[in-house]
Scaffold this motif. Structure first.
Motif, PDB file in Angstrom:
ATOM      1  N   SER A   1     -27.475  24.521  66.949  1.00  0.00           N
ATOM      2  CA  SER A   1     -28.667  24.557  66.088  1.00  0.00           C
ATOM      3  C   SER A   1     -28.337  25.133  64.724  1.00  0.00           C
ATOM      4  CB  SER A   1     -29.763  25.389  66.762  1.00  0.00           C
ATOM      5  OG  SER A   1     -30.121  24.847  68.013  1.00  0.00           O
ATOM      6  N   GLU A   2     -27.530  26.179  64.710  1.00  0.00           N
ATOM      7  CA  GLU A   2     -27.133  26.781  63.442  1.00  0.00           C
ATOM      8  C   GLU A   2     -26.219  25.841  62.653  1.00  0.00           C
ATOM      9  OE1 GLU A   2     -28.299  29.461  62.113  1.00  0.00           O
ATOM     10  OE2 GLU A   2     -29.499  30.089  63.842  1.00  0.00           O
ATOM     11  N   ALA A   3     -25.358  25.123  63.357  1.00  0.00           N
ATOM     12  CA  ALA A   3     -24.489  24.144  62.691  1.00  0.00           C
ATOM     13  C   ALA A   3     -25.326  23.020  62.091  1.00  0.00           C
ATOM     14  CB  ALA A   3     -23.468  23.585  63.676  1.00  0.00           C
ATOM     15  N   PHE A   4     -26.382  22.634  62.789  1.00  0.00           N
ATOM     16  CA  PHE A   4     -27.293  21.602  62.278  1.00  0.00           C
ATOM     17  C   PHE A   4     -27.914  22.071  60.968  1.00  0.00           C
ATOM     18  CE2 PHE A   4     -31.254  19.434  61.692  1.00  0.00           C
ATOM     19  CZ  PHE A   4     -31.080  18.165  62.220  1.00  0.00           C
ATOM     20  N   ALA A   5     -28.446  23.295  60.968  1.00  0.00           N
ATOM     21  CA  ALA A   5     -29.091  23.808  59.761  1.00  0.00           C
ATOM     22  C   ALA A   5     -28.098  23.928  58.610  1.00  0.00           C
ATOM     23  CB  ALA A   5     -29.731  25.165  60.063  1.00  0.00           C
ATOM     24  N   ALA A   6     -26.863  24.288  58.928  1.00  0.00           N
ATOM     25  CA  ALA A   6     -25.845  24.405  57.881  1.00  0.00           C
ATOM     26  C   ALA A   6     -25.575  23.061  57.215  1.00  0.00           C
ATOM     27  CB  ALA A   6     -24.555  24.966  58.468  1.00  0.00           C
ATOM     28  N   GLU A   7     -25.705  21.987  57.952  1.00  0.00           N
ATOM     29  CA  GLU A   7     -25.503  20.636  57.406  1.00  0.00           C
ATOM     30  C   GLU A   7     -26.772  20.066  56.791  1.00  0.00           C
ATOM     31  OE1 GLU A   7     -23.976  17.844  60.196  1.00  0.00           O
ATOM     32  OE2 GLU A   7     -22.079  18.887  60.531  1.00  0.00           O
ATOM     33  N   ASN A   8     -27.912  20.741  57.026  1.00  0.00           N
ATOM     34  CA  ASN A   8     -29.207  20.160  56.675  1.00  0.00           C
ATOM     35  C   ASN A   8     -29.990  21.051  55.705  1.00  0.00           C
ATOM     36  OD1 ASN A   8     -30.979  17.905  57.121  1.00  0.00           O
ATOM     37  ND2 ASN A   8     -32.285  19.252  58.374  1.00  0.00           N
ATOM     38  N   ASN A   9     -29.260  21.668  54.787  1.00  0.00           N
ATOM     39  CA  ASN A   9     -29.892  22.488  53.750  1.00  0.00           C
ATOM     40  C   ASN A   9     -30.765  23.607  54.325  1.00  0.00           C
ATOM     41  OD1 ASN A   9     -28.798  20.888  51.595  1.00  0.00           O
ATOM     42  ND2 ASN A   9     -30.371  19.342  52.051  1.00  0.00           N
ATOM     43  N   GLY A  10     -30.338  24.173  55.438  1.00  0.00           N
ATOM     44  CA  GLY A  10     -31.052  25.301  56.033  1.00  0.00           C
ATOM     45  C   GLY A  10     -32.229  24.931  56.904  1.00  0.00           C
ATOM     46  N   VAL A  11     -32.494  23.645  57.056  1.00  0.00           N
ATOM     47  CA  VAL A  11     -33.617  23.189  57.880  1.00  0.00           C
ATOM     48  C   VAL A  11     -33.109  22.890  59.294  1.00  0.00           C
ATOM     49  CG1 VAL A  11     -35.408  21.453  58.179  1.00  0.00           C
ATOM     50  CG2 VAL A  11     -34.800  22.243  55.876  1.00  0.00           C
ATOM     51  N   TYR A  12     -33.828  23.404  60.251  1.00  0.00           N
ATOM     52  CA  TYR A  12     -33.410  23.214  61.646  1.00  0.00           C
ATOM     53  C   TYR A  12     -33.926  21.882  62.194  1.00  0.00           C
ATOM     54  CZ  TYR A  12     -31.843  28.015  61.523  1.00  0.00           C
ATOM     55  OH  TYR A  12     -31.177  29.175  61.207  1.00  0.00           O
ATOM     56  N   ALA A  13     -33.440  21.528  63.344  1.00  0.00           N
ATOM     57  CA  ALA A  13     -33.784  20.236  63.940  1.00  0.00           C
ATOM     58  C   ALA A  13     -35.183  20.246  64.542  1.00  0.00           C
ATOM     59  CB  ALA A  13     -32.761  19.888  65.025  1.00  0.00           C
ATOM     60  N   ASP A  14     -35.864  19.098  64.446  1.00  0.00           N
ATOM     61  CA  ASP A  14     -37.165  18.944  65.096  1.00  0.00           C
ATOM     62  C   ASP A  14     -36.998  18.775  66.602  1.00  0.00           C
ATOM     63  OD1 ASP A  14     -38.569  19.079  62.687  1.00  0.00           O
ATOM     64  OD2 ASP A  14     -38.341  16.919  62.335  1.00  0.00           O
TER      65      ASP A  14
ATOM     66  N   VAL B   1     -33.685  17.603  69.871  1.00  0.00           N
ATOM     67  CA  VAL B   1     -32.257  17.725  70.201  1.00  0.00           C
ATOM     68  C   VAL B   1     -31.474  16.421  70.041  1.00  0.00           C
ATOM     69  CG1 VAL B   1     -32.705  19.623  71.788  1.00  0.00           C
ATOM     70  CG2 VAL B   1     -32.597  17.286  72.679  1.00  0.00           C
ATOM     71  N   GLY B   2     -32.182  15.278  70.004  1.00  0.00           N
ATOM     72  CA  GLY B   2     -31.423  14.042  70.039  1.00  0.00           C
ATOM     73  C   GLY B   2     -31.798  12.979  69.038  1.00  0.00           C
ATOM     74  N   VAL B   3     -32.818  13.229  68.204  1.00  0.00           N
ATOM     75  CA  VAL B   3     -33.265  12.205  67.250  1.00  0.00           C
ATOM     76  C   VAL B   3     -33.093  12.676  65.811  1.00  0.00           C
ATOM     77  CG1 VAL B   3     -35.194  10.807  66.465  1.00  0.00           C
ATOM     78  CG2 VAL B   3     -34.890  11.245  68.922  1.00  0.00           C
ATOM     79  N   ASP B   4     -33.655  13.825  65.492  1.00  0.00           N
ATOM     80  CA  ASP B   4     -33.554  14.361  64.137  1.00  0.00           C
ATOM     81  C   ASP B   4     -32.081  14.586  63.785  1.00  0.00           C
ATOM     82  OD1 ASP B   4     -34.333  15.308  61.701  1.00  0.00           O
ATOM     83  OD2 ASP B   4     -34.907  17.303  62.421  1.00  0.00           O
ATOM     84  N   ALA B   5     -31.667  14.068  62.606  1.00  0.00           N
ATOM     85  CA  ALA B   5     -30.246  14.122  62.229  1.00  0.00           C
ATOM     86  C   ALA B   5     -30.059  14.729  60.847  1.00  0.00           C
ATOM     87  CB  ALA B   5     -29.636  12.727  62.266  1.00  0.00           C
ATOM     88  N   THR B   6     -28.893  15.288  60.631  1.00  0.00           N
ATOM     89  CA  THR B   6     -28.507  15.837  59.325  1.00  0.00           C
ATOM     90  C   THR B   6     -28.108  14.694  58.389  1.00  0.00           C
ATOM     91  OG1 THR B   6     -26.159  16.020  59.850  1.00  0.00           O
ATOM     92  CG2 THR B   6     -27.586  17.836  60.549  1.00  0.00           C
ATOM     93  N   PRO B   7     -27.920  14.959  57.100  1.00  0.00           N
ATOM     94  CA  PRO B   7     -27.426  13.911  56.194  1.00  0.00           C
ATOM     95  C   PRO B   7     -26.097  13.316  56.652  1.00  0.00           C
ATOM     96  CG  PRO B   7     -28.307  15.728  54.923  1.00  0.00           C
ATOM     97  CD  PRO B   7     -28.307  16.180  56.346  1.00  0.00           C
ATOM     98  N   ALA B   8     -25.326  14.086  57.415  1.00  0.00           N
ATOM     99  CA  ALA B   8     -24.053  13.561  57.932  1.00  0.00           C
ATOM    100  C   ALA B   8     -24.247  12.728  59.184  1.00  0.00           C
ATOM    101  CB  ALA B   8     -23.098  14.726  58.222  1.00  0.00           C
ATOM    102  N   GLY B   9     -25.505  12.643  59.655  1.00  0.00           N
ATOM    103  CA  GLY B   9     -25.800  11.812  60.818  1.00  0.00           C
ATOM    104  C   GLY B   9     -25.676  12.518  62.149  1.00  0.00           C
ATOM    105  N   ASN B  10     -25.623  13.836  62.156  1.00  0.00           N
ATOM    106  CA  ASN B  10     -25.453  14.585  63.408  1.00  0.00           C
ATOM    107  C   ASN B  10     -26.778  15.131  63.933  1.00  0.00           C
ATOM    108  OD1 ASN B  10     -22.582  14.404  63.659  1.00  0.00           O
ATOM    109  ND2 ASN B  10     -22.385  15.926  62.022  1.00  0.00           N
ATOM    110  N   THR B  11     -27.002  14.942  65.214  1.00  0.00           N
ATOM    111  CA  THR B  11     -28.108  15.601  65.908  1.00  0.00           C
ATOM    112  C   THR B  11     -27.572  16.876  66.562  1.00  0.00           C
ATOM    113  OG1 THR B  11     -27.688  14.479  68.012  1.00  0.00           O
ATOM    114  CG2 THR B  11     -29.098  13.340  66.414  1.00  0.00           C
ATOM    115  N   ILE B  12     -28.448  17.643  67.155  1.00  0.00           N
ATOM    116  CA  ILE B  12     -27.979  18.818  67.903  1.00  0.00           C
ATOM    117  C   ILE B  12     -27.011  18.384  68.996  1.00  0.00           C
ATOM    118  CG2 ILE B  12     -28.695  20.532  69.613  1.00  0.00           C
ATOM    119  CD1 ILE B  12     -31.031  21.236  67.917  1.00  0.00           C
ATOM    120  N   THR B  13     -27.342  17.297  69.671  1.00  0.00           N
ATOM    121  CA  THR B  13     -26.472  16.795  70.742  1.00  0.00           C
ATOM    122  C   THR B  13     -25.081  16.463  70.203  1.00  0.00           C
ATOM    123  OG1 THR B  13     -28.373  15.877  71.941  1.00  0.00           O
ATOM    124  CG2 THR B  13     -26.200  15.026  72.513  1.00  0.00           C
TER     125      THR B  13
END
Length: 237
Positions: free
Chosen positions: A142-155, A157-169
């Motif tokens: 979750s923290e890695a997701f936020a680091a890739e997503n301008n500090g915003v956490y995931a909505d 675990v498997g759909v919401d993605a970072t600009p790099a295309g990564n989900t929490i999964t």
């Protein structure tokens, strides 16, 4: 004379017979109770697991072919490979922290809860420890997701993605879901609070603008929630 002797001996024989008949009698055991049969099922599973290990060098992952009757229901559906709290249930949990099945936990349940337990090289605490480890792994993702997503956490675990295309999964070890220690299936984490034994739940926390600014991660053991990790806006770990 003979007649007198017979009359003298006969009362002694009768008295001896009476003494024999009145000796303490060992009570005959009655039929086993339903809980006795549950315990017998636990031992049967234990014996089967040990026989399997003697041939294969490790314990079985589970027993997919049910072969024992539930004494309370009469159904041929025991043992179960997950915590089954139903009356008469027998649960077999295999333990493999290092990839090899090195132990097991067997639990038997009566009318109101667990009545018997057998284990080898582990305990219920060991399984709860694995759930706790899953929760911390999800926290790191979750923290890695936020680091890739301008500090915003995931909505989720498997759909919401970072600009790099990564989900929490995608950010979990192996880019895949984690194994539920109880069910031995790759199902964790789940969206929402943990609801099944061994599960890890993820719920995002929305701020006033509706942005995911934190999360709650919880882990459910065999019988209760064993860990809750919360991240609120501005909180540092």
């Amino acid at each position: 004379m003979k007649k007198s002797l017979i009359l003298l001996v006969l009362p002694l024989l009768l008295a001896g017979g009476c003494r024999d008949d009145n000796r303490p009698v060992t009570p005959v055991a009655g039929p086993p109770s339903l809980e006795d049969l549950v315990i017998a099922n636990c031992y049967a599973v234990r014996d089967s697991a040990e026989a399997y290990a003697a041939l294969n060098g490790e314990y079985p992952q589970d027993f997919p072919d049910y072969w024992l009757y539930n004494p309370f229901t009469g159904n041929l559906d025991e043992p179960k490979p997950f915590p089954a709290f139903n009356p008469g249930g027998t649960t077999y949990l295999s333990y493999h922290p290092g990839g090899k099945y090195v132990g097991y936990l067997i639990m038997g349940f009566g009318e109101t809860g667990e009545i018997f337990r057998l284990y080898r090289n582990c305990s219920l605490v060991a399984f709860d420890t694995l759930v706790t480890a899953d929760c911390y792994t999800v926290q790191a993702a979750s923290e890695a997701f936020a680091a890739e997503n301008n500090g915003v956490y995931a909505d989720d675990v498997g759909v919401d993605a970072t600009p790099a295309g990564n989900t929490i999964t995608d950010l979990l070890p192996g880019d895949t879901l984690l194994e539920n220690p109880f069910w031995k299936a790759l199902t964790e984490p789940v969206d929402g609070a943990a609801a099944l034994p061994g599960s890890t739940g993820y719920v995002d926390f929305k701020d006033a603008s509706g942005t995911a600014a934190g999360y709650t991660i919880d882990g459910l053991g065999a019988q209760q929630t064993i860990i809750t990790i919360r991240k609120f806006p501005g909180q540092q770990f």
